[in-house]
Design a protein around this motif. Sequence first.
Motif, PDB file in Angstrom:
ATOM      1  N   SER A  42       0.824  -1.194   0.134  1.00 21.99           N
ATOM      2  CA  SER A  42      -0.037   0.036  -0.042  1.00 21.99           C
ATOM      3  C   SER A  42       1.048   1.360  -0.065  1.00 21.99           C
ATOM      4  O   SER A  42       1.953   1.169   0.768  1.00 21.99           O
ATOM      5  CB  SER A  42      -0.849   0.094   1.435  1.00 21.99           C
ATOM      6  N   LYS A  46       0.852   2.007  -6.981  1.00 25.34           N
ATOM      7  CA  LYS A  46       0.095   1.211  -8.132  1.00 25.34           C
ATOM      8  C   LYS A  46      -0.899   1.847  -8.682  1.00 25.34           C
ATOM      9  O   LYS A  46      -1.194   2.097  -9.822  1.00 25.34           O
ATOM     10  CB  LYS A  46      -0.479   0.004  -7.588  1.00 25.34           C
ATOM     11  N   THR A  48      -1.302   5.485  -8.629  1.00 23.26           N
ATOM     12  CA  THR A  48      -0.617   6.743  -9.296  1.00 23.26           C
ATOM     13  C   THR A  48      -0.183   6.177 -10.736  1.00 23.26           C
ATOM     14  O   THR A  48      -0.470   6.784 -11.809  1.00 23.26           O
ATOM     15  CB  THR A  48       0.671   6.911  -8.637  1.00 23.26           C
TER      16      THR A  48
HETATM   17  N1  LIG Z   1      -3.104  13.327  -5.184  1.00 21.01           N
HETATM   18  C1  LIG Z   1      -1.981  13.029  -4.264  1.00 21.01           C
HETATM   19  N2  LIG Z   1      -1.815  13.848  -3.481  1.00 21.01           N
HETATM   20  C2  LIG Z   1      -0.695  13.831  -2.516  1.00 21.01           C
HETATM   21  N3  LIG Z   1      -0.340  12.684  -2.297  1.00 21.01           N
HETATM   22  C3  LIG Z   1      -0.883  11.663  -3.273  1.00 21.01           C
HETATM   23  C4  LIG Z   1      -1.835  11.692  -4.190  1.00 21.01           C
HETATM   24  N4  LIG Z   1      -2.152  10.572  -4.482  1.00 21.01           N
HETATM   25  C5  LIG Z   1      -1.188   9.542  -4.006  1.00 21.01           C
HETATM   26  N5  LIG Z   1      -0.483  10.165  -3.232  1.00 21.01           N
HETATM   27  C6  LIG Z   1       0.285   9.505  -2.147  1.00 21.01           C
HETATM   28  O1  LIG Z   1       1.190   8.847  -3.149  1.00 21.01           O
HETATM   29  C7  LIG Z   1       1.576   7.490  -2.618  1.00 21.01           C
HETATM   30  C8  LIG Z   1       1.277   6.132  -3.568  1.00 21.01           C
HETATM   31  O2  LIG Z   1      -0.287   6.318  -3.677  1.00 21.01           O
HETATM   32  P1  LIG Z   1      -1.083   5.324  -4.660  1.00 21.01           P
HETATM   33  O3  LIG Z   1      -2.397   5.611  -4.073  1.00 21.01           O
HETATM   34  O4  LIG Z   1      -0.543   5.276  -5.859  1.00 21.01           O
HETATM   35  O5  LIG Z   1      -0.417   3.854  -3.913  1.00 21.01           O
HETATM   36  P2  LIG Z   1      -1.286   2.508  -3.814  1.00 21.01           P
HETATM   37  O6  LIG Z   1       0.089   1.643  -4.449  1.00 21.01           O
HETATM   38  O7  LIG Z   1      -2.203   2.566  -5.240  1.00 21.01           O
HETATM   39  O8  LIG Z   1      -1.704   2.065  -2.648  1.00 21.01           O
HETATM   40  P3  LIG Z   1      -3.038   1.262  -2.208  1.00 21.01           P
HETATM   41  O9  LIG Z   1      -2.449  -0.313  -2.250  1.00 21.01           O
HETATM   42  O10 LIG Z   1      -3.332   1.422  -0.643  1.00 21.01           O
HETATM   43  O11 LIG Z   1      -4.033   1.497  -3.208  1.00 21.01           O
HETATM   44  C9  LIG Z   1       0.745   7.504  -1.233  1.00 21.01           C
HETATM   45  O12 LIG Z   1       1.866   7.701  -0.326  1.00 21.01           O
HETATM   46  C10 LIG Z   1      -0.129   8.609  -1.392  1.00 21.01           C
HETATM   47  O13 LIG Z   1      -0.559   8.937  -0.085  1.00 21.01           O
END
Ligand SMILES: Nc1ncnc2c1ncn2[C@@H]1O[C@H](COP(=O)(O)OP(=O)(O)OP(=O)(O)O)[C@@H](O)[C@H]1O
Length: 219
Positions: A42, A46, A48
């Motif tokens: 997490s 991903k 992003t």
């Molecule tokens: N729009 C945004 N503004 C600020 N920080 C962001 C934004 N989008 C994502 N983040 C940060 O970027 C990082 C990656 O986020 P992301 O949502 O891509 O992770 P993920 O791998 O999809 O996690 P999960 O498995 O929980 O869905 C995190 O630390 C998140 O807080």
Amino acid sequence: MSFIELKNINKSFGKKNSKVDVLEDLNLSIEKGELVAIMGKSGSGKTTLLNILAGIDTPDSGEYLFDEKPMKIRNAADGVKFRRNNIGIVLQHFALINDFTVSENIEVGLWESGLSIVEKNKRIIEVMEQLQISDLKDKYPGKLSGGEKQRVAIGRAIICRPSLLLADEPTGSLDSSTEENIIKIIQDLNKTNGTTVIVVTHDDEVAKSCMRTIHLEKH
Ligand SMILES: Nc1ncnc2c1ncn2[C@@H]1O[C@H](COP(=O)(O)OP(=O)(O)OP(=O)(O)O)[C@@H](O)[C@H]1O
Ligand SMILES: [Mg+2]
């Protein structure tokens, strides 16, 4: 050249002390017709990454080539146009419209497609048959199971015949037998329709059903 190429992609959020580097020098190639899983803790980026692939977000630096052409998203309208022509998106919580029926929810994927009503209806019928939800066509989402809702959401995503389907934890809210059904549907779309599919998942079973897995590291 690959269908999708990411070269030295960097993406961070926030400024100075609160800056988070999410993607650092990410390189990625995906061929046409592949079914790829993306895994990672997490916060590893991903969603992003999917947002960048979908033209919802743009990288800070690096190159993104889609079907051998450099992506040029200058504003929100460019992103909408790119997605309308190329991308289907499936999310964990389905995002259906509650006061639309199943067939109306699927039709949402054809808004602004420019197709005639006759062609739209033909496609809706075809997609509902392929996903085995024809019997549900006049039902509202509130009356559907999680697996049924996800099949409707997949229908909405594929009705515009995207070359790339992006799924962000599509089985994250489903029990394991329903998950199996959704995995089979995704595999079938990949095989029968030739759709390239990228699935973000935390689930080993989902990853095993894909051709390969890309692991994102948390920075
Ligand atoms: N729009 C945004 N503004 C600020 N920080 C962001 C934004 N989008 C994502 N983040 C940060 O970027 C990082 C990656 O986020 P992301 O949502 O891509 O992770 P993920 O791998 O999809 O996690 P999960 O498995 O929980 O869905 C995190 O630390 C998140 O807080
Ligand atoms: Mg995520």
